[in-house]
Design a protein around this motif. Sequence first.
Motif, PDB file in Angstrom:
ATOM      1  N   VAL A   1      54.029  -8.865  13.016  1.00 12.38           N
ATOM      2  CA  VAL A   1      52.754  -9.311  13.595  1.00 12.38           C
ATOM      3  C   VAL A   1      52.908  -9.586  15.090  1.00 12.38           C
ATOM      4  N   GLY A   2      54.024 -10.220  15.487  1.00 12.92           N
ATOM      5  CA  GLY A   2      54.249 -10.485  16.901  1.00 12.92           C
ATOM      6  C   GLY A   2      54.348  -9.203  17.708  1.00 12.92           C
ATOM      7  N   ASP A   3      55.053  -8.213  17.170  1.00  7.06           N
ATOM      8  CA  ASP A   3      55.177  -6.928  17.844  1.00  7.06           C
ATOM      9  C   ASP A   3      53.823  -6.222  17.908  1.00  7.06           C
ATOM     10  N   PHE A   4      53.033  -6.335  16.854  1.00  8.08           N
ATOM     11  CA  PHE A   4      51.689  -5.745  16.838  1.00  8.08           C
ATOM     12  C   PHE A   4      50.825  -6.353  17.949  1.00  8.08           C
ATOM     13  N   ARG A   5      50.865  -7.658  18.094  1.00  8.68           N
ATOM     14  CA  ARG A   5      50.057  -8.316  19.120  1.00  8.68           C
ATOM     15  C   ARG A   5      50.479  -7.878  20.514  1.00  8.68           C
ATOM     16  N   ASP A   6      51.765  -7.667  20.706  1.00 11.44           N
ATOM     17  CA  ASP A   6      52.239  -7.212  22.013  1.00 11.44           C
ATOM     18  C   ASP A   6      51.768  -5.798  22.314  1.00 11.44           C
ATOM     19  N   ARG A   7      51.796  -4.935  21.326  1.00 10.62           N
ATOM     20  CA  ARG A   7      51.456  -3.529  21.556  1.00 10.62           C
ATOM     21  C   ARG A   7      49.975  -3.336  21.851  1.00 10.62           C
ATOM     22  N   VAL A   8      49.115  -4.088  21.186  1.00 15.61           N
ATOM     23  CA  VAL A   8      47.680  -3.867  21.370  1.00 15.61           C
ATOM     24  C   VAL A   8      47.201  -4.367  22.727  1.00 15.61           C
ATOM     25  N   ARG A   9      48.061  -5.060  23.479  1.00  7.90           N
ATOM     26  CA  ARG A   9      47.682  -5.514  24.818  1.00  7.90           C
ATOM     27  C   ARG A   9      47.951  -4.453  25.874  1.00  7.90           C
ATOM     28  N   ARG A  10      48.625  -3.400  25.529  1.00  5.69           N
ATOM     29  CA  ARG A  10      49.020  -2.406  26.528  1.00  5.69           C
ATOM     30  C   ARG A  10      47.872  -1.460  26.850  1.00  5.69           C
ATOM     31  N   PRO A  11      47.815  -0.965  28.101  1.00  2.77           N
ATOM     32  CA  PRO A  11      46.727  -0.046  28.482  1.00  2.77           C
ATOM     33  C   PRO A  11      46.691   1.229  27.649  1.00  2.77           C
ATOM     34  N   VAL A  12      47.874   1.744  27.252  1.00  2.00           N
ATOM     35  CA  VAL A  12      47.893   3.004  26.512  1.00  2.00           C
ATOM     36  C   VAL A  12      47.193   2.853  25.162  1.00  2.00           C
ATOM     37  N   TYR A  13      47.241   1.649  24.580  1.00  2.00           N
ATOM     38  CA  TYR A  13      46.533   1.412  23.323  1.00  2.00           C
ATOM     39  C   TYR A  13      45.033   1.521  23.538  1.00  2.00           C
ATOM     40  N   ALA A  14      44.532   0.898  24.611  1.00  2.00           N
ATOM     41  CA  ALA A  14      43.095   0.942  24.884  1.00  2.00           C
ATOM     42  C   ALA A  14      42.626   2.360  25.169  1.00  2.00           C
ATOM     43  N   VAL A  15      43.421   3.119  25.928  1.00  3.32           N
ATOM     44  CA  VAL A  15      43.029   4.498  26.254  1.00  3.32           C
ATOM     45  C   VAL A  15      42.982   5.353  24.990  1.00  3.32           C
ATOM     46  N   THR A  16      44.007   5.235  24.150  1.00  4.79           N
ATOM     47  CA  THR A  16      44.026   6.017  22.908  1.00  4.79           C
ATOM     48  C   THR A  16      42.889   5.606  21.986  1.00  4.79           C
ATOM     49  N   LEU A  17      42.590   4.317  21.958  1.00  6.98           N
ATOM     50  CA  LEU A  17      41.496   3.818  21.125  1.00  6.98           C
ATOM     51  C   LEU A  17      40.161   4.361  21.602  1.00  6.98           C
ATOM     52  N   LEU A  18      39.956   4.387  22.919  1.00  6.57           N
ATOM     53  CA  LEU A  18      38.708   4.941  23.465  1.00  6.57           C
ATOM     54  C   LEU A  18      38.590   6.425  23.132  1.00  6.57           C
ATOM     55  N   ALA A  19      39.715   7.144  23.215  1.00  7.65           N
ATOM     56  CA  ALA A  19      39.699   8.563  22.857  1.00  7.65           C
ATOM     57  C   ALA A  19      39.351   8.749  21.384  1.00  7.65           C
ATOM     58  N   ALA A  20      39.856   7.866  20.527  1.00  2.27           N
ATOM     59  CA  ALA A  20      39.539   7.950  19.100  1.00  2.27           C
ATOM     60  C   ALA A  20      38.061   7.683  18.851  1.00  2.27           C
ATOM     61  N   VAL A  21      37.490   6.715  19.577  1.00  2.00           N
ATOM     62  CA  VAL A  21      36.053   6.440  19.442  1.00  2.00           C
ATOM     63  C   VAL A  21      35.247   7.644  19.911  1.00  2.00           C
ATOM     64  N   GLY A  22      35.681   8.262  21.018  1.00  2.00           N
ATOM     65  CA  GLY A  22      35.005   9.468  21.483  1.00  2.00           C
ATOM     66  C   GLY A  22      35.074  10.587  20.465  1.00  2.00           C
ATOM     67  N   LEU A  23      36.215  10.710  19.805  1.00  2.00           N
ATOM     68  CA  LEU A  23      36.347  11.720  18.764  1.00  2.00           C
ATOM     69  C   LEU A  23      35.414  11.423  17.597  1.00  2.00           C
ATOM     70  N   GLY A  24      35.274  10.129  17.263  1.00  2.00           N
ATOM     71  CA  GLY A  24      34.318   9.761  16.217  1.00  2.00           C
ATOM     72  C   GLY A  24      32.905  10.170  16.566  1.00  2.00           C
ATOM     73  N   TYR A  25      32.570  10.089  17.850  1.00  2.00           N
ATOM     74  CA  TYR A  25      31.249  10.535  18.308  1.00  2.00           C
ATOM     75  C   TYR A  25      31.111  12.053  18.170  1.00  2.00           C
ATOM     76  N   LEU A  26      32.158  12.780  18.557  1.00  2.00           N
ATOM     77  CA  LEU A  26      32.114  14.242  18.453  1.00  2.00           C
ATOM     78  C   LEU A  26      32.076  14.709  17.004  1.00  2.00           C
ATOM     79  N   ALA A  27      32.657  13.927  16.096  1.00  2.00           N
ATOM     80  CA  ALA A  27      32.707  14.328  14.691  1.00  2.00           C
ATOM     81  C   ALA A  27      31.327  14.353  14.052  1.00  2.00           C
ATOM     82  N   VAL A  28      30.389  13.608  14.619  1.00  2.00           N
ATOM     83  CA  VAL A  28      29.030  13.554  14.074  1.00  2.00           C
ATOM     84  C   VAL A  28      28.072  13.952  15.194  1.00  2.00           C
ATOM     85  N   PRO A  29      28.036  15.241  15.559  1.00  2.00           N
ATOM     86  CA  PRO A  29      27.230  15.658  16.707  1.00  2.00           C
ATOM     87  C   PRO A  29      25.735  15.626  16.397  1.00  2.00           C
TER      88      PRO A  29
END
Length: 527
Positions: A7-35
């Motif tokens: 859990v401690g390692d999880f909390r550290d990882r989700v604070r990193r910028p690369v997590y936010a960028v990948t998450l935004l890309a995944a949300v964008g993909l969710g948008y593309l999946a339902v055009p």
Amino acid sequence: MIGRLAVGDFRDRVRRPVYAVTLLAAVGLGYLAVPDPGSHWTIMDVGGNRGVYNSAYVGAVTALAGALWLTFGGFYVVRSGIARDGATGVGQVLAATPLRTFQYLLAKFLSSLLVLASMVGVLAVTALLMQLARGEDRAVDPIALVEPFLLLSLPLMALTAATALLFETVPLLRGGFGNVVWFVLAMVIAIGGQSASAPLDGLGVHQVARSMGAALEAQQRVVEPGGFSLGLTKVDKPLGTFLWEGFDPSSGFVLGRLALILTALVVALLPALWFGRFDPARGSGTAAATPVADGEPAAAAGTEPAGVRWATAPGALPRTEPRWAGAFGRLLAGEVRILMQGVSRWWWLVAAGLTVAGFVLPVNAVTGLLLPLAWLWPVLIWSRLGSQQVENGLEVLLGAYPSARRRLLAEWASGLVLTAVTGVAPLIRMLAAGDGAGTAHWVGGALFVPSLAMALGVVSRSHRLFQAVYLPLWWVLVNNVAAVDFMGAVRVNGGPAGPGPLLVGALSAAMLAVVFLVGAARRNVKG
């Protein structure tokens, strides 16, 4: 102990910028999946048809699209856990505790799985919002919506987390070469995993496709040649619709997904046979040479005691009086040497071979095939742009440079030099052939690549994000998708079919502006 560490390692990882960028890309993909219903772009094509946007269909298509993206991109998010522990000194502390090696690996695996599972959860929420937004069927069935994410996405996330952990413990695969290897493996999984004969049902696509095919047959819908396809494609006309209320997974299918998770667990714990867990008494001292984590100063890995940081902020360092005469040229030469430091002779031999081939092959092969290859070969070097000063612990030292913008510009220019040198043969061939349009697109591409690398490196403070973005972008380009062709390789009637060089140049300038803005913002915060 294992749970707290995970859990401690999880909390550290989700604070990193690369997590936010990948998450935004995944949300964008969710948008593309339902055009939009009238769109000519689609993620899933079932013989010229798509399902009505109900909970079952939206959940299935988003889960499958998310599995494809997160299998690839999620790997780069979770693969630095062991290296970060070594760089920050946490690993050495853990080595002195009763924690067993397999327990440490299990905690790292669980934390990585939690990171990827959180992204899958966000995708599920995105699917719900897209169902309501499209409005074809607003009756929400929670089970039908969530079931595909549990059966299709999560087992692949477990495999991705386990493979990332395995790569970190193998010296040959823990660096940039491992990132490229994973790109190839991810492509194999994405393509081969859709086969009906894929081990453990692969992506689970066949189960969904068979169920949708049965629904089409029952509703007597017209099925065009080509059958089922998964991936972003452009169709000539909007897809027809049919009602699909989900698939009824067989016990064999569920057992196969559980077996995939069990396989991932075995892969994650396998390194316990050789991993030294930061104990220099094991593995002939190799554990003491744990690589520096992305975004962590190299000083923390050995030249400074763990936890020690420079006490002086960059803004407080004494600055030298600038001497501008010829300064930029000297600065650029220095940045080029830094960028290319450590590059092996084999790399140069391959680069020379590509250049020679550029002068020998027919011009059509040069522009359509060799140019993309030439601008793939330096990917691991480009990825250093914008991040190597952080990863090598030089951020404080470089804060003393009189003009930060000038230094950033020189670093970007060093990437431009590398891009121009590796692509010089196609440029000369296009100039000799009088291909003005191709030359203009080449210039746009030469500006685009270092701008993208710098922007992603400065924002994420890691070399991995550029690799995670550029490799799939390159793959889509070489598959003749003109919309992303920034270098002029996709040709129609002899001319480049991609975005105009002015647009590519403007995008490059915008990314370079982001580099300066982010750099200035960080200096202000530290000052």
